[in-house]
Design an enzyme around this catalytic site. Structure first.
Site, PDB file in Angstrom:
ATOM      1  N   SER A   1      31.817 102.980 -66.167  1.00  0.00           N
ATOM      2  CA  SER A   1      32.248 104.265 -66.704  1.00  0.00           C
ATOM      3  C   SER A   1      33.380 104.806 -65.850  1.00  0.00           C
ATOM      4  O   SER A   1      33.533 104.415 -64.683  1.00  0.00           O
ATOM      5  CB  SER A   1      31.078 105.259 -66.680  1.00  0.00           C
ATOM      6  OG  SER A   1      31.525 106.591 -66.871  1.00  0.00           O
TER       7      SER A   1
ATOM      8  N   TYR B   1      24.390 109.677 -61.820  1.00  0.00           N
ATOM      9  CA  TYR B   1      25.017 108.716 -62.741  1.00  0.00           C
ATOM     10  C   TYR B   1      26.316 108.182 -62.153  1.00  0.00           C
ATOM     11  O   TYR B   1      26.565 106.967 -62.162  1.00  0.00           O
ATOM     12  CB  TYR B   1      25.272 109.398 -64.086  1.00  0.00           C
ATOM     13  CG  TYR B   1      26.041 108.549 -65.072  1.00  0.00           C
ATOM     14  CD1 TYR B   1      25.443 107.466 -65.701  1.00  0.00           C
ATOM     15  CD2 TYR B   1      27.373 108.841 -65.385  1.00  0.00           C
ATOM     16  CE1 TYR B   1      26.147 106.691 -66.621  1.00  0.00           C
ATOM     17  CE2 TYR B   1      28.078 108.080 -66.304  1.00  0.00           C
ATOM     18  CZ  TYR B   1      27.464 107.006 -66.913  1.00  0.00           C
ATOM     19  OH  TYR B   1      28.158 106.237 -67.813  1.00  0.00           O
TER      20      TYR B   1
ATOM     21  N   THR C   1      23.291  93.454 -73.619  1.00  0.00           N
ATOM     22  CA  THR C   1      22.187  94.398 -73.485  1.00  0.00           C
ATOM     23  C   THR C   1      22.593  95.772 -74.013  1.00  0.00           C
ATOM     24  O   THR C   1      23.765  96.098 -74.107  1.00  0.00           O
ATOM     25  CB  THR C   1      21.736  94.517 -72.018  1.00  0.00           C
ATOM     26  OG1 THR C   1      22.769  95.134 -71.240  1.00  0.00           O
ATOM     27  CG2 THR C   1      21.404  93.148 -71.434  1.00  0.00           C
ATOM     28  N   GLY C   2      21.574  96.560 -74.380  1.00  0.00           N
ATOM     29  CA  GLY C   2      21.852  97.871 -74.951  1.00  0.00           C
ATOM     30  C   GLY C   2      22.684  97.765 -76.209  1.00  0.00           C
ATOM     31  O   GLY C   2      23.601  98.558 -76.435  1.00  0.00           O
TER      32      GLY C   2
ATOM     33  N   GLY D   1      25.975 102.003 -80.708  1.00  0.00           N
ATOM     34  CA  GLY D   1      27.028 102.453 -79.804  1.00  0.00           C
ATOM     35  C   GLY D   1      27.935 101.350 -79.310  1.00  0.00           C
ATOM     36  O   GLY D   1      28.261 100.403 -80.033  1.00  0.00           O
ATOM     37  N   ILE D   2      28.350 101.464 -78.058  1.00  0.00           N
ATOM     38  CA  ILE D   2      29.289 100.512 -77.472  1.00  0.00           C
ATOM     39  C   ILE D   2      28.707  99.107 -77.441  1.00  0.00           C
ATOM     40  O   ILE D   2      29.405  98.127 -77.733  1.00  0.00           O
ATOM     41  CB  ILE D   2      29.697 100.976 -76.058  1.00  0.00           C
ATOM     42  CG1 ILE D   2      30.608 102.212 -76.165  1.00  0.00           C
ATOM     43  CG2 ILE D   2      30.415  99.856 -75.306  1.00  0.00           C
ATOM     44  CD1 ILE D   2      30.964 102.839 -74.827  1.00  0.00           C
ATOM     45  N   GLY D   3      27.435  98.977 -77.112  1.00  0.00           N
ATOM     46  CA  GLY D   3      26.817  97.653 -77.066  1.00  0.00           C
ATOM     47  C   GLY D   3      26.844  96.950 -78.405  1.00  0.00           C
ATOM     48  O   GLY D   3      27.139  95.746 -78.497  1.00  0.00           O
TER      49      GLY D   3
END
Length: 266
Positions: free
Chosen positions: A144, A157, A13-14, A18-20
């Site tokens: 994170s 967050y 997902t995502g 970027g990282i995904g």
């Protein structure tokens, strides 16, 4: 190293950027079939085009993971395309608007938790039965450094990622007997396109180079990153690919911090 992922079927997902996107690429390089998900269809289609150079099949599903019907669509589309779901990488998330406790209304807390925690729980609940049926599965939740080392100006967050870490650990105990291993990966200051734009903007505002802006950020905001540089998307993606593979068969309930030492505690 051959991670023995050829023919395995994954959801990331995502994953449009970027990282995904880096995680999806690392899996695709190993021959994994990957279903990538994000909200924006055009970005997904562009990512699919980039990943087609690898051996695995790549499909995309445009979905808003705060909507239950979109989560079900993602699962159904992936299963109907691949015939099984072996790997789930819950990467989609939001930082929300930075703010202190007093400055962050409850509605913003709910928005952040909706995507960072509750969408993960919902998608995982729908995928786990397929893994149980095969007696094999890998779930990797992308958290994170904030989950272990919270920051007061990112309080909602940080709390959502701490909750995700706890969920991952508890789930790892619940499903290991079914052949499903659950682990967490916690990046910090990774040079994603978003971070790169932030550094370029800071450099412009301060009249310095981007490299100087990065060093200033490290000194003032992340002094415990002992390697004195940002991490790369590849460094996250390759770790996730290993944890998704059969070679990680004795790793369960762990939280791998890809943070250059940013988290000061053990």
């Amino acid at each position: 190293m051959d991670l023995k992922l050829k023919g395995k079927n994954a959801i990331v997902t995502g994953a449009s950027k970027g990282i995904g996107k880096g995680i999806a690429e690392s899996l695709a390089k190993e021959g994994c079939n990957v279903s990538i998900c994000a909200r924006h269809k055009k970005e997904l289609e562009a990512t699919v085009e980039e990943l087609l150079e690898y051996d695995g099949d790549i499909i995309s599903v445009a979905a808003d993971l705060t909507r239950e019907e979109d989560i079900q669509m993602l699962v159904d589309t992936t299963f109907n395309s691949f015939g099984s779901i072996d790997i789930l990488v819950n990467n989609a998330g939001t930082i929300g608007k930075a703010g202190t406790f007093d400055a962050t209304p409850l509605a913003k807390w709910k928005d952040v938790f909706e995507l960072n925690l509750f969408s993960v729980v919902s998608l995982t609940k729908k995928v786990v039965p397929y893994m149980k049926e095969k007696g094999w599965g890998r779930i990797i939740n992308i958290s994170s450094e904030n989950g272990s080392q919270p920051y007061p100006d990112m309080i909602h967050y940080s709390a959502s990622k701490g909750a995700l870490d706890n969920f991952s650990k508890a789930l790892s105990k619940a499903v290991a007997g079914d052949g499903i291993l659950v682990n967490t990966v916690s990046p910090a200051f990774i040079m994603t396109p978003l971070v790169e734009n932030m550094m370029e903007q800071a450099a412009k505002e301060e009249g310095i180079s981007k490299d100087e802006a990065i060093q200033s950020f490290l000194k003032n905001h992340r002094p415990n990153i002992e390697v004195e540089r940002p991490g790369t998307i590849e460094e996250v993606g390759e770790l996730v690919a290993f944890l998704a593979s059969p070679k990680s068969s004795f790793i369960n309930g762990a939280n791998y911090r890809v943070d250059g030492g940013s988290v000061a505690a053990e």
